[in-house]
Design an enzyme around this catalytic site. Structure first.
Site, PDB file in Angstrom:
ATOM      1  N   HIS A 297     -34.030 -10.814 -22.599  1.00  0.00           N
ATOM      2  CA  HIS A 297     -33.115 -10.473 -23.693  1.00  0.00           C
ATOM      3  C   HIS A 297     -33.582  -9.177 -24.337  1.00  0.00           C
ATOM      4  CE1 HIS A 297     -31.039 -10.598 -27.558  1.00  0.00           C
ATOM      5  NE2 HIS A 297     -30.137 -11.353 -26.944  1.00  0.00           N
TER       6      HIS A 297
ATOM      7  N   GLU B 126     -25.608  -6.262 -22.359  1.00  0.00           N
ATOM      8  CA  GLU B 126     -25.556  -6.211 -23.833  1.00  0.00           C
ATOM      9  C   GLU B 126     -26.062  -4.850 -24.303  1.00  0.00           C
ATOM     10  OE1 GLU B 126     -25.967 -10.417 -25.851  1.00  0.00           O
ATOM     11  OE2 GLU B 126     -27.918  -9.535 -25.482  1.00  0.00           O
TER      12      GLU B 126
END
Ligand code: G3P
Length: 214
Positions: A85, A133
């Protein structure tokens, strides 16, 4: 569509949000899951919701103080795990090792990346899914599907060129049902989101809005 709700370390009640995710999942055709902090995995999994870890380390049983072992996450009730992430970046070799560790423990994997180029590299490591992202849009409430639609389209193409079986999610700023639909129209098979639910005054209503058009 797969809607994966990352609770990060937001001060929401993880069991309350997890219960809402479970209930909304049961009432829709969409697939919903929640990724609480590691310390909350067990309590969240007990609600019966599909539960994801936020991170796994590329390690095996042994002397690894402070690490997240894939088997322990699975024992705590995790069904899958995020890897790399934006707020928990890993080196390429460690992403590879983390995917391997997750697979060893039977965890489904989503490898996150910033842009389509990185998505291609992430897909080559053989995860179940990748998630694009753009870091600058995370937490802004401006959806990637609107602010940077090409990033999503290019990520889908980059992943397909490497492995047509890998699913592509997108995330950053997603908070409404329209954002989820737009992501799907761009070729994404799911969305990864956090603040739109975890920071909402009424997380259940936010979830219902997210899946309403699906
Ligand atoms: O993991 C989801 C994420 O980084 C996006 O966050 O708050 O923009 O939905 P948010």
């Amino acid at each position: 569509m797969f809607v994966l709700v990352n609770l990060k370390t937001y001060p929401c009640d993880p069991v309350d949000v997890a219960t809402a995710v479970r209930d909304v999942d049961e009432a829709t055709d969409a697939r919903l899951a929640v990724a609480p902090q590691a310390a909350h995995l067990e309590r969240v999994a007990e609600t019966g919701v599909e539960t994801w870890a936020q991170h796994v380390d590329p390690i095996d049983y042994g002397s690894n103080t402070g690490h997240a072992l894939a088997e322990s996450l699975a024992d705590a009730g995790a069904d899958g795990t995020l890897i790399n992430h934006s707020e928990r970046r890993l080196k390429l070799a460690d992403i590879d090792g983390a995917v391997e560790a997750a697979e060893r423990a039977g965890l489904e994997t989503v490898v996150c990346a910033n842009n389509p180029e990185q998505i291609g590299a992430a897909a080559a490591l053989g995860p179940d899914a990748v998630a694009v992202e753009p870091p600058e849009l995370i937490g802004t409430g401006t959806p990637v599907s609107q602010a940077d639609p090409e990033v999503v389209e290019d990520a889908v193409e980059a992943a397909r060129n490497v492995d047509p079986d890998v699913s592509v999610l997108c995330g950053a700023g997603i908070s409404t049902g329209d954002d989820v639909v737009a992501a799907g129209d761009l070729g994404a098979e799911g969305v990864l989101l956090a603040s739109g639910v975890a920071k909402a005054d009424d997380p259940r209503a936010a979830l219902e809005d997210l899946v309403d058009p699906l």
